[in-house]
Design a protein around this motif. Structure first.
Motif, PDB file in Angstrom:
ATOM      1  N   ARG A 195      -0.556  -5.465 -12.133  1.00  0.00           N
ATOM      2  CA  ARG A 195      -0.169  -5.959 -10.776  1.00  0.00           C
ATOM      3  C   ARG A 195       0.927  -7.164 -11.168  1.00  0.00           C
ATOM      4  O   ARG A 195       1.798  -7.419 -10.287  1.00  0.00           O
ATOM      5  CB  ARG A 195      -1.497  -6.301  -9.903  1.00  0.00           C
ATOM      6  CG  ARG A 195      -2.073  -5.172  -9.399  1.00  0.00           C
ATOM      7  CD  ARG A 195      -3.217  -5.596  -8.572  1.00  0.00           C
ATOM      8  NE  ARG A 195      -4.130  -4.518  -8.273  1.00  0.00           N
ATOM      9  CZ  ARG A 195      -4.429  -4.292  -6.954  1.00  0.00           C
ATOM     10  NH1 ARG A 195      -4.126  -5.053  -5.938  1.00  0.00           N
ATOM     11  NH2 ARG A 195      -5.254  -3.194  -6.647  1.00  0.00           N
TER      12      ARG A 195
ATOM     13  N   TYR B  44       4.083  -6.093 -12.988  1.00  0.00           N
ATOM     14  CA  TYR B  44       4.992  -5.486 -12.017  1.00  0.00           C
ATOM     15  C   TYR B  44       5.476  -6.387 -10.708  1.00  0.00           C
ATOM     16  O   TYR B  44       6.729  -6.366 -10.365  1.00  0.00           O
ATOM     17  CB  TYR B  44       4.202  -4.187 -11.245  1.00  0.00           C
ATOM     18  CG  TYR B  44       5.076  -3.495 -10.587  1.00  0.00           C
ATOM     19  CD1 TYR B  44       6.226  -2.937 -10.912  1.00  0.00           C
ATOM     20  CD2 TYR B  44       4.521  -2.985  -9.136  1.00  0.00           C
ATOM     21  CE1 TYR B  44       7.039  -2.270 -10.060  1.00  0.00           C
ATOM     22  CE2 TYR B  44       5.515  -2.214  -8.132  1.00  0.00           C
ATOM     23  CZ  TYR B  44       6.913  -1.746  -8.893  1.00  0.00           C
ATOM     24  OH  TYR B  44       7.371  -1.022  -7.819  1.00  0.00           O
ATOM     25  N   SER B  45       4.750  -7.157 -10.559  1.00  0.00           N
ATOM     26  CA  SER B  45       5.163  -8.312  -9.428  1.00  0.00           C
ATOM     27  C   SER B  45       6.480  -9.229 -10.053  1.00  0.00           C
ATOM     28  O   SER B  45       7.301  -9.445  -9.386  1.00  0.00           O
ATOM     29  CB  SER B  45       4.029  -9.136  -9.142  1.00  0.00           C
ATOM     30  OG  SER B  45       2.984  -8.350  -8.552  1.00  0.00           O
TER      31      SER B  45
ATOM     32  N   TRP C 115       7.487  -2.635  -3.236  1.00  0.00           N
ATOM     33  CA  TRP C 115       6.539  -2.310  -4.286  1.00  0.00           C
ATOM     34  C   TRP C 115       6.676  -0.631  -3.985  1.00  0.00           C
ATOM     35  O   TRP C 115       6.492   0.018  -3.043  1.00  0.00           O
ATOM     36  CB  TRP C 115       5.275  -2.622  -3.689  1.00  0.00           C
ATOM     37  CG  TRP C 115       4.079  -2.257  -4.517  1.00  0.00           C
ATOM     38  CD1 TRP C 115       3.467  -1.204  -4.816  1.00  0.00           C
ATOM     39  CD2 TRP C 115       3.242  -3.294  -5.635  1.00  0.00           C
ATOM     40  NE1 TRP C 115       2.250  -1.247  -5.690  1.00  0.00           N
ATOM     41  CE2 TRP C 115       2.349  -2.493  -6.140  1.00  0.00           C
ATOM     42  CE3 TRP C 115       3.562  -4.588  -5.846  1.00  0.00           C
ATOM     43  CZ2 TRP C 115       1.461  -3.044  -7.003  1.00  0.00           C
ATOM     44  CZ3 TRP C 115       2.737  -5.075  -6.997  1.00  0.00           C
ATOM     45  CH2 TRP C 115       1.713  -4.379  -7.506  1.00  0.00           C
TER      46      TRP C 115
ATOM     47  N   TYR D 121       4.655   1.262 -10.251  1.00  0.00           N
ATOM     48  CA  TYR D 121       3.346   0.732 -10.461  1.00  0.00           C
ATOM     49  C   TYR D 121       2.653   1.582 -11.290  1.00  0.00           C
ATOM     50  O   TYR D 121       1.867   0.953 -12.089  1.00  0.00           O
ATOM     51  CB  TYR D 121       2.672   0.289  -9.131  1.00  0.00           C
ATOM     52  CG  TYR D 121       1.308  -0.146  -9.291  1.00  0.00           C
ATOM     53  CD1 TYR D 121       0.885  -1.632 -10.070  1.00  0.00           C
ATOM     54  CD2 TYR D 121       0.339   0.523  -8.925  1.00  0.00           C
ATOM     55  CE1 TYR D 121      -0.256  -1.727 -10.516  1.00  0.00           C
ATOM     56  CE2 TYR D 121      -1.162   0.131  -9.006  1.00  0.00           C
ATOM     57  CZ  TYR D 121      -1.453  -1.069  -9.810  1.00  0.00           C
ATOM     58  OH  TYR D 121      -2.729  -1.338  -9.974  1.00  0.00           O
TER      59      TYR D 121
END
Length: 335
Positions: free
Chosen positions: A242, A245-246, A284, A289
């Motif tokens: 997470r 990817y952020s 997103w 993801y």
């Protein structure tokens, strides 16, 4: 009578004209006295503890090095005054584990991770220069990437210069207690977003080194739910995915004003929003993801199609369908 004013501290900028030379100290820019003046990117104590010296390390150009062969030019003076004291402090805490790491000054963790990631960047760029020169091409790197590396290196110099961050933190840092296998070493980085994760002993940490805390705020709600829990390794890797990817979705390049005032240097962060109404993070995408998570979960054999079988609810080992945390001992998974 002549009075000499104290010379203001000078920041070293190796990336401006690409002077990241093996003949200059990586931290101070001072010429080295000998080619022997260098340090390992991966600290000696860490390589010894996890038997890393001769293990292969793949660079971005697909060439293979070893952990022990990745080095940084460093003057004996800078090593003695700045690098070694930092390594001793980090080693002592990391040897004890999570509770000791939690007591460390966050800035010391930032400096240590920044030194490590700068070392990776230095070796990646050296390899890229060799490859492009061999092909008769002029070496080039995107200006945005060089700016990110420059910012990181300026902030790394908090190790050796009286640099103060003016009411901001340049990083997001996440720390967890993790039920790791004994003697497990799990490390990954993403140099383009300067993001770094490490899972050893009884803890795991993730740090984005150049986001002014924005990724931390973006993931704050999730982090608050799990930061005091003991995580299974697969749960730590899920949260790492997470964060990585952020960091990829974060679409601003932080800029700073650097102001020498007296004998100190102050760094002030410019507003990230600037003149753009665009959100700080791109949208997103579950499939993307899922691809990131597949990579982080490779050890447990998960495939993308399995992870995003239900696109509205990708597989999670952190939370159940109602958003409640899944205790590590209920997962029924090997480490």
């Amino acid at each position: 009578m002549v009075i000499f004013a104290a010379m203001a501290p000078q920041i070293y900028y190796p990336f401006q004209s690409f002077k990241a030379s093996k003949k200059l100290c990586f931290l101070t820019g001072k010429p080295l006295q000998s080619s022997e003046e260098q340090i390992h990117v991966f600290p000696q104590w860490l390589m010894t503890r996890y038997d890393l010296h001769d293990k292969p390390f793949k660079l971005l150009d697909e060439s293979i090095s070893t952990y022990k062969d990745l080095k940084l030019p460093c003057s004996a003076e800078a090593n003695e005054l700045y690098v070694e004291p930092l390594e001793r402090e980090i080693e002592a805490a990391f040897t004890v584990g999570y509770e000791a790491v939690k007591q460390l000054d966050e800035l010391r963790i930032f400096q240590w991770a920044a030194k490590w990631l700068h070392g990776i960047i230095f070796n990646e760029l050296q390899a890229a220069m060799r490859q492009q020169n061999a092909e008769g091409e002029e070496f080039s790197v995107s200006q945005s990437i060089l700016q990110r590396f420059t910012n990181l290196h300026v902030m790394l110099q908090t190790l050796s210069l009286p640099i103060q961050f003016d009411e901001f933190k340049p990083y997001s840092l996440f720390l967890f207690k993790v039920d790791n296998l004994e003697n497990e070493f799990s490390y990954r980085d993403e140099v383009s977003t300067v993001t770094f994760s490490l899972r050893i002993n009884d803890f795991g940490l993730i740090i984005n080194l150049q986001d002014n805390g924005t990724v931390g705020r973006y993931q704050q709600e999730t982090y608050d739910k799990i930061k005091d829990k003991v995580l299974h390794p697969i749960q730590f890797e899920e949260f790492s995915a997470r964060v990585f990817y952020s960091a990829y979705l974060f679409n601003r390049l932080p800029n700073y004003d650097i102001m020498p005032i007296g004998n100190e240097i102050y760094i002030e962060a410019n507003q990230l929003r600037g003149n753009s109404a665009k959100p700080l993070f791109d949208e997103w995408q579950v499939k993307t993801y899922g691809q990131v998570l597949e990579n982080f979960w490779k050890k447990w054999g998960y495939l993308l199609l399995e992870i995003i079988k239900n696109p509205d609810h990708p597989v999670s080992h952190l939370f159940d369908a109602d958003g409640n945390f899944k205790p590590a001992d209920t997962l029924g998974l090997g480490k």
